[in-house]
Write an enzyme that holds these catalytic residues in place. Structure first.
Site, PDB file in Angstrom:
ATOM      1  N   HIS A  55       0.817  -1.218   0.000  1.00 28.46           N
ATOM      2  CA  HIS A  55       0.000   0.000   0.000  1.00 28.46           C
ATOM      3  C   HIS A  55       0.848   1.263   0.000  1.00 28.46           C
ATOM      4  CE1 HIS A  55      -3.482  -2.565   0.808  1.00 28.46           C
ATOM      5  NE2 HIS A  55      -4.209  -1.533   0.440  1.00 28.46           N
ATOM      6  N   GLY A  56       2.002   1.219   0.628  1.00 26.99           N
ATOM      7  CA  GLY A  56       2.817   2.430   0.642  1.00 26.99           C
ATOM      8  C   GLY A  56       4.188   2.150   1.211  1.00 26.99           C
TER       9      GLY A  56
END
Lengths: 94, 487
Positions: B326-327
């Site tokens: 996701h990041g």
């Protein structure tokens, strides 16, 4: 693996019944609501660990061994598919 | 170009007519050109990256198929895709983490390490996390015995198909290739379903998510001045903003694909309303990512005959990787790790329930369903603090604010009530009550309204026009990028 003869091969219906009995003891959902072609993953009857438990049950109960290819290809997502694959494996072992 | 932009409003009809007015291979060429125009409208140079990855994976899969059993070819293909993903997405994160790790040694021994500033200027190619995962799935499935896509045009379309290119859903090539080989005809059912999904997605994005974003940004800008109520309001607003933003994008993508006669997989199935535990939540939230992680990370890690302990460990590792996907930041890893732990706790609890007839009886009570759904929503909301915060300490600060009485200096709840999002939220709730079937809500009395509105094409069209007009009417003056574009 024990070599089976044709007398040991069970009908698709009886295999499906055994799988239903196993899942009803291992799921909090009402398995009787699921049809033969209900997607067991999509309807929440199976999660990934439930799948592993199902495979262990099938291999022990029917004395068969699945290959990894058979297990990853989405062949075991409905009662009907499970029963057909198990029956095919039993026939080829007989 | 984004789905909720004016440009897309012109782009899609042009593609629609060009697509259906052509046939055979020419139709596929039209779709491929449209997909590359769509992708390159953002940063033309990255069209070459997509093309290079497409060419590499096309030939890699052919070689994997030809020299079946040679694992080295699969590892080469996976390494190529993962290295490109790592370079564009994680280079800065890895450098930053490395220099943080060695900073005590730097101070102690008074040396200066080489720090390449180039990594902080790397621009993340849109959608790379999604199409890299599709390429990885493709190579692995061919290695497992699947038939590769022989037609280069078909493979180029699989990798660039614009309705799912930027933020998924993550497609499986078997289903997509099958649809490419079908003879397609324009059907009223596809057009109606496609338009319905597009206007619903547009409403979710511009009328709901974008208006909720303005409340979230006030909360983010006043992180350390929030009171207890503000912190709860911020998190409730944020979890719904993420849902409306991402599921709105997905609806528009699936709707656009339907207009072209394609069915791409769904990504959401009432995750906040119908999930009775976190395992079920991940079966309803970002479905194509969670099934991808199951098939290509977790199950290969454990095998199919794993013990529960090994499976639980693999769950935590997989979910931490999900967080990193996701990041590129530690708070995302912590978010995934927290989800992994809660999933393991849920699985262990469910084993206890299965073994105890008393617990089974309690879970069979009808009131347990809404209680379990609400409990799952609260767990997701609390874990989401790690997703929203800019760092792990910031997330803990917010959690402490939520759990201890603090006075407010911002009055976020008042701002939320005065926000223009209130009316579209009420409209959406009414729409949901009429059209969505939720097992634990007695909504049978509303069924005649649904049947009336869905009875014929004219009524459906009128409803879609109303939703479209409402989307425009409630859209804020600013536009927010889709949240999942950054992933």
């Amino acid at each position: 693996m024990i070599k089976l003869n044709k007398a040991h091969i069970q009908s698709v219906e009886s295999i499906e019944t055994k799988v239903r009995d196993f899942l009803s003891g291992n799921s909090l959902l009402d398995i009787s609501q699921a049809h033969s072609d209900t997607d067991l993953f999509k309807q929440g009857y199976l999660d990934s660990y439930g799948y592993i438990e199902l495979i262990k049950f099938l291999e022990t109960e029917f004395q068969i061994l699945f290959s990894d290819e058979e297990l990853v290809s989405g062949n075991l997502n409905t009662f009907a598919n499970v029963a057909h694959l198990v029956r095919t494996k039993l026939e080829s072992a007989a | 170009m984004v789905f909720s932009s004016l440009n897309y409003l012109f782009f899609l009809p042009v593609v629609f007519f060009a697509y259906w007015l052509t046939s055979g291979s020419l139709r596929k060429v039209v779709l491929l050109i449209a997909s590359y125009i769509f992708y390159m409208s953002w940063l033309p140079a990255y069209g070459l990256l997509l093309l290079a990855m497409t060419l590499f994976n096309y030939f890699a899969a052919l070689f994997i198929d030809r020299y079946r059993g040679q694992k080295i070819l699969l590892w080469l293909a996976l390494s190529f895709n993962l290295l490109i993903l790592a370079y564009y997405k994680y280079a800065e994160f890895l450098c930053r983490s490395f220099f943080t790790l060695i900073s005590p040694a730097q101070k102690a021994f008074n040396f200066t390490a080489f720090h390449d500033n180039h990594v902080s200027t790397i621009i993340l190619p849109l959608g790379i996390s999604f199409f890299a995962f599709e390429f990885i799935h493709y190579c692995i499935d061919v290695h497992r015995g699947g038939r590769p896509i022989k037609n280069p045009l078909d493979f180029a379309l699989f990798s660039s198909f614009f309705p799912s290119q930027i933020s998924g859903p993550i497609k499986r090539y078997q289903q997509f290739a099958e649809q490419l080989s079908e003879r397609k005809t324009l059907s009223q059912e596809d057009v109606s379903a496609g338009c319905g999904l597009i206007v619903r997605g547009l409403f979710k994005k511009v009328a709901l998510a974008d208006n909720l974003a303005s409340i979230t940004s006030v909360g983010m800008n006043n992180w350390h001045s929030l009171g207890t109520l503000d912190a709860w309001v911020l998190m409730v607003v944020f979890v719904w903003q993420v849902y409306f933003d991402f599921s709105g994008y997905t609806d528009m993508g699936i709707g656009s694909a339907r207009l072209l006669g394609f069915q791409i997989p769904n990504n959401f199935d009432l995750p906040y309303i119908a999930s009775k535990n976190l395992i079920e939540f991940w079966q309803r939230w970002h479905i194509t990512l969670s099934t991808w992680l199951r098939d290509y990370v977790q199950l290969p890690m454990t095998g199919f005959r794993a013990s529960r302990l090994r499976f639980n460990l693999a769950t935590v590792v997989t979910m931490s990787a999900c967080g990193l996907w996701h990041g590129a930041a530690w708070h995302f890893v912590a978010w995934g790790f927290a989800h992994g732990l809660i999933l393991v706790a849920t699985r262990e609890y469910l084993q206890m329930v299965k073994a105890s007839s008393a617990l089974r009886q309690i879970h069979a009570q009808s009131w347990m369903v809404p209680v379990a759904c609400l409990g799952t929503f609260l767990l997701v909301l609390i874990a989401q603090t790690l997703f929203l915060a800019r760092s792990v300490p910031d997330a803990f600060h917010l959690l402490i604010t939520m759990l201890t009485p603090c006075r407010s200096a911002v009055d976020l709840s008042v701002r939320a009530l005065e926000s223009p999002v209130v009316v579209p939220l009420i409209l959406y709730a009414i729409w949901g009550l009429v059209f969505v079937e939720i097992s634990w809500l007695p909504l049978a009395a509303l069924r005649p309204i649904k049947e009336f509105l869905s009875a014929n094409s004219a009524r459906k069209a009128a409803l879609y026009i109303c939703i479209f007009v409402a989307s425009i009417a409630f859209a804020p003056s600013f536009a927010n990028p889709f949240i999942y574009f950054q992933f």
